[in-house]
Design an enzyme around this catalytic site. Structure first.
Site, PDB file in Angstrom:
ATOM      1  N   SER A  44      41.444  46.330  45.972  1.00  9.48           N
ATOM      2  CA  SER A  44      42.064  47.636  46.156  1.00  9.48           C
ATOM      3  C   SER A  44      41.478  48.364  47.364  1.00  9.48           C
ATOM      4  CB  SER A  44      41.904  48.448  44.862  1.00  9.48           C
ATOM      5  OG  SER A  44      42.633  49.637  44.912  1.00  9.48           O
ATOM      6  N   ASP A 204      48.201  46.104  44.058  1.00 10.14           N
ATOM      7  CA  ASP A 204      46.780  46.356  43.838  1.00 10.14           C
ATOM      8  C   ASP A 204      46.249  45.500  42.680  1.00 10.14           C
ATOM      9  OD1 ASP A 204      44.307  47.530  43.101  1.00 10.14           O
ATOM     10  OD2 ASP A 204      44.961  49.478  43.863  1.00 10.14           O
TER      11      ASP A 204
END
Length: 281
Positions: A44, A204
């Site tokens: 992320s 993500d």
């Protein structure tokens, strides 16, 4: 004499703008101690922190993000409609501008390509035909997992069909795709529109694991989280570090520069305590 930290691996958790805690922490730690991991893993927003660490551009990333925040006098709603012709949400365009400005040059690519092993975790949505919709559904499982199990090593989102994929960032840098990879890693549904990575949608992967270990997983590991968890694994050779307090930065709040500065400052203060604690052992 500079003390060498006995860590073979460094892991960067995700957390959007909370990852600036990692930047502040390492800004101090790199000045006080020799931290030279052989392997780095990130997920992320931690992907940008990892590249900032390798290229020594953490403060440049911080200052560029602060300048971008100054251009917005209101927060961008997560569900704000975006211009389909632009192909991305407002958050996504801002993030890409920062990434390209800070690590989009040949020098940064060379540093990453020739540096320690850097692996960035991506995730594939369970339904390739409707990646944004399916990603929105998976995030519900992620939030429930965080609340109930409260551990960085998640399980429920993957059980719904989200698939992890570890990407070689060194190779991406050699291929001129470092910025694309860092941006793909931080694609938070539904605020960000999933890009294609190797021809398939990517989102993500922090919904799968907030502390992905490198492959191979060998030696002592320092794991930099961006939030506190109730249940941290007790594994020999692993050191999990969390902010000493809840950081003010709000994952995808792209307007309040003071929160970003304070998050960085908390990281610096935590690093000083960490260094002082080691010197008193």
């Amino acid at each position: 004499m500079t003390e060498t930290l006995p860590y073979d691996q460094l892991v960067f958790s995700g957390g959007g703008t909370r990852c600036f805690w990692q930047g502040g922490f390492l800004h101090v730690l790199q000045r006080e101690m020799d931290l030279t991991p052989s392997r780095i893993a990130a997920v992320s927003g931690g992907a940008l922190s990892a590249v900032g660490f390798v290229t020594h551009r953490g403060t440049r990333i911080r200052d560029t993000m602060i300048a971008e925040f100054a251009r917005h006098d209101r927060n961008l709603p997560v569900h704000e409609p975006f211009d389909e012709r632009a192909g991305n949400s407002p958050h996504q365009r801002i993030y890409r501008r920062v990434v390209e400005s800070c690590i989009g040059d040949a020098g940064a690519a060379r540093q990453v390509a020739e540096g320690p092993s850097v692996q960035i975790l991506l995730a594939r949505p369970p339904t390739s035909g409707m990646p944004k919709l399916s990603g929105s559904a998976v995030i519900l499982a992620y939030e429930a997992d965080l609340t109930i199990r409260s551990t960085p090593h998640l399980a429920w989102a993957e059980a719904t069909g989200l698939t992890p994929e570890c990407v070689d960032a060194n190779r991406a840098a050699r291929d001129g795709k470092l910025c694309d990879l860092v941006c793909a890693a931080a694609t938070i549904p539904p605020a960000f529109d999933p890009p294609l990575w190797d021809g398939k949608p990517a989102v993500d992967a922090g919904m799968i694991d907030q502390a992905p270990l490198p492959d191979p997983d060998k030696g002592r590991t320092l794991i930099l989280l961006t939030r506190q968890y109730r249940n941290l694994p007790d594994v020999p050779g692993r050191t999990y570090l969390s902010p000493s307090e809840e950081v003010p930065a709000d994952k995808i709040d792209f307007t309040d520069a003071s929160k970003l500065r304070d998050t960085w400052r908390i990281g610096e203060e935590d690093a000083r305590r960490f260094v002082d604690g080691r010197h008193t052992d």
